[in-house]
Design a protein around this motif. Structure first.
Motif, PDB file in Angstrom:
ATOM      1  N   ARG A  51       2.837  -0.980  -9.295  1.00  0.00           N
ATOM      2  CA  ARG A  51       1.651  -1.252  -8.472  1.00  0.00           C
ATOM      3  C   ARG A  51       1.849  -0.594  -7.130  1.00  0.00           C
ATOM      4  O   ARG A  51       2.971  -0.381  -6.668  1.00  0.00           O
ATOM      5  CB  ARG A  51       1.497  -2.765  -8.269  1.00  0.00           C
ATOM      6  CG  ARG A  51       1.376  -3.585  -9.529  1.00  0.00           C
ATOM      7  CD  ARG A  51      -0.046  -3.721 -10.005  1.00  0.00           C
ATOM      8  NE  ARG A  51      -0.949  -4.202  -9.007  1.00  0.00           N
ATOM      9  CZ  ARG A  51      -1.225  -5.472  -8.770  1.00  0.00           C
ATOM     10  NH1 ARG A  51      -0.651  -6.421  -9.490  1.00  0.00           N
ATOM     11  NH2 ARG A  51      -2.069  -5.817  -7.821  1.00  0.00           N
ATOM     12  N   TYR A  52       0.750  -0.267  -6.456  1.00  0.00           N
ATOM     13  CA  TYR A  52       0.846   0.207  -5.086  1.00  0.00           C
ATOM     14  C   TYR A  52       1.244  -0.963  -4.197  1.00  0.00           C
ATOM     15  O   TYR A  52       0.788  -2.082  -4.402  1.00  0.00           O
ATOM     16  CB  TYR A  52      -0.491   0.771  -4.602  1.00  0.00           C
ATOM     17  CG  TYR A  52      -0.963   2.002  -5.346  1.00  0.00           C
ATOM     18  CD1 TYR A  52      -0.091   3.013  -5.708  1.00  0.00           C
ATOM     19  CD2 TYR A  52      -2.300   2.151  -5.679  1.00  0.00           C
ATOM     20  CE1 TYR A  52      -0.523   4.141  -6.393  1.00  0.00           C
ATOM     21  CE2 TYR A  52      -2.761   3.269  -6.368  1.00  0.00           C
ATOM     22  CZ  TYR A  52      -1.862   4.266  -6.715  1.00  0.00           C
ATOM     23  OH  TYR A  52      -2.304   5.387  -7.389  1.00  0.00           O
ATOM     24  N   SER A  53       2.076  -0.696  -3.195  1.00  0.00           N
ATOM     25  CA  SER A  53       2.471  -1.787  -2.298  1.00  0.00           C
ATOM     26  C   SER A  53       1.605  -1.801  -1.056  1.00  0.00           C
ATOM     27  O   SER A  53       0.871  -0.930  -0.758  1.00  0.00           O
ATOM     28  CB  SER A  53       3.924  -1.652  -1.911  1.00  0.00           C
ATOM     29  OG  SER A  53       4.227  -0.331  -1.519  1.00  0.00           O
ATOM     30  N   SER A 104      -6.267   6.737  -7.947  1.00  0.00           N
ATOM     31  CA  SER A 104      -5.578   7.141  -6.725  1.00  0.00           C
ATOM     32  C   SER A 104      -5.896   6.154  -5.612  1.00  0.00           C
ATOM     33  O   SER A 104      -6.968   5.566  -5.577  1.00  0.00           O
ATOM     34  CB  SER A 104      -5.982   8.561  -6.315  1.00  0.00           C
ATOM     35  OG  SER A 104      -7.272   8.558  -5.756  1.00  0.00           O
ATOM     36  N   ARG A 105      -4.954   6.011  -4.729  1.00  0.00           N
ATOM     37  CA  ARG A 105      -5.126   5.111  -3.598  1.00  0.00           C
ATOM     38  C   ARG A 105      -6.199   5.640  -2.648  1.00  0.00           C
ATOM     39  O   ARG A 105      -6.952   4.890  -2.059  1.00  0.00           O
ATOM     40  CB  ARG A 105      -3.787   4.991  -2.867  1.00  0.00           C
ATOM     41  CG  ARG A 105      -3.723   3.871  -1.888  1.00  0.00           C
ATOM     42  CD  ARG A 105      -2.404   3.878  -1.128  1.00  0.00           C
ATOM     43  NE  ARG A 105      -1.252   4.097  -1.966  1.00  0.00           N
ATOM     44  CZ  ARG A 105      -0.161   3.357  -1.948  1.00  0.00           C
ATOM     45  NH1 ARG A 105      -0.085   2.336  -1.141  1.00  0.00           N
ATOM     46  NH2 ARG A 105       0.847   3.638  -2.723  1.00  0.00           N
ATOM     47  N   PRO A 161      -3.348   0.931 -10.297  1.00  0.00           N
ATOM     48  CA  PRO A 161      -2.187   0.315  -9.648  1.00  0.00           C
ATOM     49  C   PRO A 161      -2.539  -0.499  -8.397  1.00  0.00           C
ATOM     50  O   PRO A 161      -1.706  -1.247  -7.904  1.00  0.00           O
ATOM     51  CB  PRO A 161      -1.303   1.501  -9.261  1.00  0.00           C
ATOM     52  CG  PRO A 161      -1.755   2.630 -10.109  1.00  0.00           C
ATOM     53  CD  PRO A 161      -3.215   2.396 -10.333  1.00  0.00           C
ATOM     54  N   ARG A 162      -3.749  -0.374  -7.891  1.00  0.00           N
ATOM     55  CA  ARG A 162      -4.161  -1.183  -6.741  1.00  0.00           C
ATOM     56  C   ARG A 162      -4.315  -2.643  -7.140  1.00  0.00           C
ATOM     57  O   ARG A 162      -3.971  -3.545  -6.394  1.00  0.00           O
ATOM     58  CB  ARG A 162      -5.492  -0.679  -6.164  1.00  0.00           C
ATOM     59  CG  ARG A 162      -5.478   0.731  -5.638  1.00  0.00           C
ATOM     60  CD  ARG A 162      -6.886   1.230  -5.335  1.00  0.00           C
ATOM     61  NE  ARG A 162      -7.799   0.891  -6.416  1.00  0.00           N
ATOM     62  CZ  ARG A 162      -9.063   0.497  -6.251  1.00  0.00           C
ATOM     63  NH1 ARG A 162      -9.590   0.429  -5.051  1.00  0.00           N
ATOM     64  NH2 ARG A 162      -9.823   0.210  -7.291  1.00  0.00           N
ATOM     65  N   PRO A 217       4.262   5.613  -7.605  1.00  0.00           N
ATOM     66  CA  PRO A 217       3.650   4.694  -8.576  1.00  0.00           C
ATOM     67  C   PRO A 217       2.606   5.377  -9.459  1.00  0.00           C
ATOM     68  O   PRO A 217       2.505   5.082 -10.652  1.00  0.00           O
ATOM     69  CB  PRO A 217       3.010   3.617  -7.695  1.00  0.00           C
ATOM     70  CG  PRO A 217       3.797   3.653  -6.426  1.00  0.00           C
ATOM     71  CD  PRO A 217       4.167   5.099  -6.232  1.00  0.00           C
ATOM     72  N   HIS A 218       1.838   6.285  -8.887  1.00  0.00           N
ATOM     73  CA  HIS A 218       0.828   7.021  -9.652  1.00  0.00           C
ATOM     74  C   HIS A 218       1.494   7.853 -10.744  1.00  0.00           C
ATOM     75  O   HIS A 218       1.139   7.773 -11.922  1.00  0.00           O
ATOM     76  CB  HIS A 218       0.024   7.907  -8.701  1.00  0.00           C
ATOM     77  CG  HIS A 218      -1.071   8.685  -9.360  1.00  0.00           C
ATOM     78  ND1 HIS A 218      -0.834   9.826 -10.095  1.00  0.00           N
ATOM     79  CD2 HIS A 218      -2.404   8.482  -9.392  1.00  0.00           C
ATOM     80  CE1 HIS A 218      -1.978  10.292 -10.546  1.00  0.00           C
ATOM     81  NE2 HIS A 218      -2.943   9.500 -10.142  1.00  0.00           N
TER      82      HIS A 218
END
Length: 195
Positions: free
Chosen positions: A193-195, A119-120, A147-148, A50-51
């Protein structure tokens, strides 16, 4: 704050030592290493799908609306200001082809915009550290895609403050809206998006 010449030399020497350490470690640690005023920042995870997809889609969308000679570059090298002791690697850099014709890191003052995909593993690096560092480096536009949360922000209008240069303007957006970056407007539809 004004630094005496011996302080500047000491700071440049300290920065060079940190840079040497970061270069030696980079190939043996996951993620990426950057240097800020506070030291070496380690974003521990390598960017995932996703990033990277967000960076690629933003880059392509920008290049469709920008004039010939400007790129939304997603590769290397870093941007570096030795005198300020900062080495950063934006996910997307809006820069002219002419300003890319250099050996080594890009001059941050040659960037039209720096774009980061949060970043996550280390969101404060993008939402805190780079909001501090990018105006210090003279980068006129800083854009964050997160994306979070499916949100982001465009920072602009560098102005002096008691704690150094800062962005005076912040314009928030949510995924699905159009976002204006400098003179160009792009869609944020279908950004992952991050899942």
């Amino acid at each position: 704050m004004t630094l005496a010449p011996d302080q500047i030399e000491r700071d440049v020497f300290q920065y060079q030592r940190m840079r040497d350490v970061a270069e030696r470690l980079q190939d043996s640690v996951p993620g990426k290493l950057e240097i800020t005023l506070e030291g070496i920042v380690h974003d521990m995870m390598s960017p995932g799908g996703p990033h990277e997809l967000t960076a690629a889609r933003v880059s392509r969308r920008l290049e469709k609306v920008m004039p010939e000679g400007l790129l939304a570059h997603t590769g290397t090298p870093d941007v570096e200001d030795i005198a300020r002791g900062v080495l950063r690697h934006p996910d997307v850099m809006v820069i002219s082809e002419k300003d890319m014709e250099v050996e080594g890191p890009f001059d941050p003052r040659s960037l039209v915009a720096a774009i980061e995909v949060v970043s996550r593993s280390n969101p404060d690096n993008d939402w805190v550290g780079k909001i501090r560092d990018y105006p210090l480096l003279g980068i006129p536009l800083y854009v964050i895609f997160d994306p979070r949360t499916g949100e982001g922000a465009v920072f602009s209008e560098i102005h002096p403050t008691a704690s150094g240069p800062r962005y005076a303007s912040r314009k928030d957006f949510v995924y699905g809206e159009d976002v204006t970056i400098g003179e160009w407007t792009i869609s944020t539809e279908n950004l992952p998006r991050y899942s």
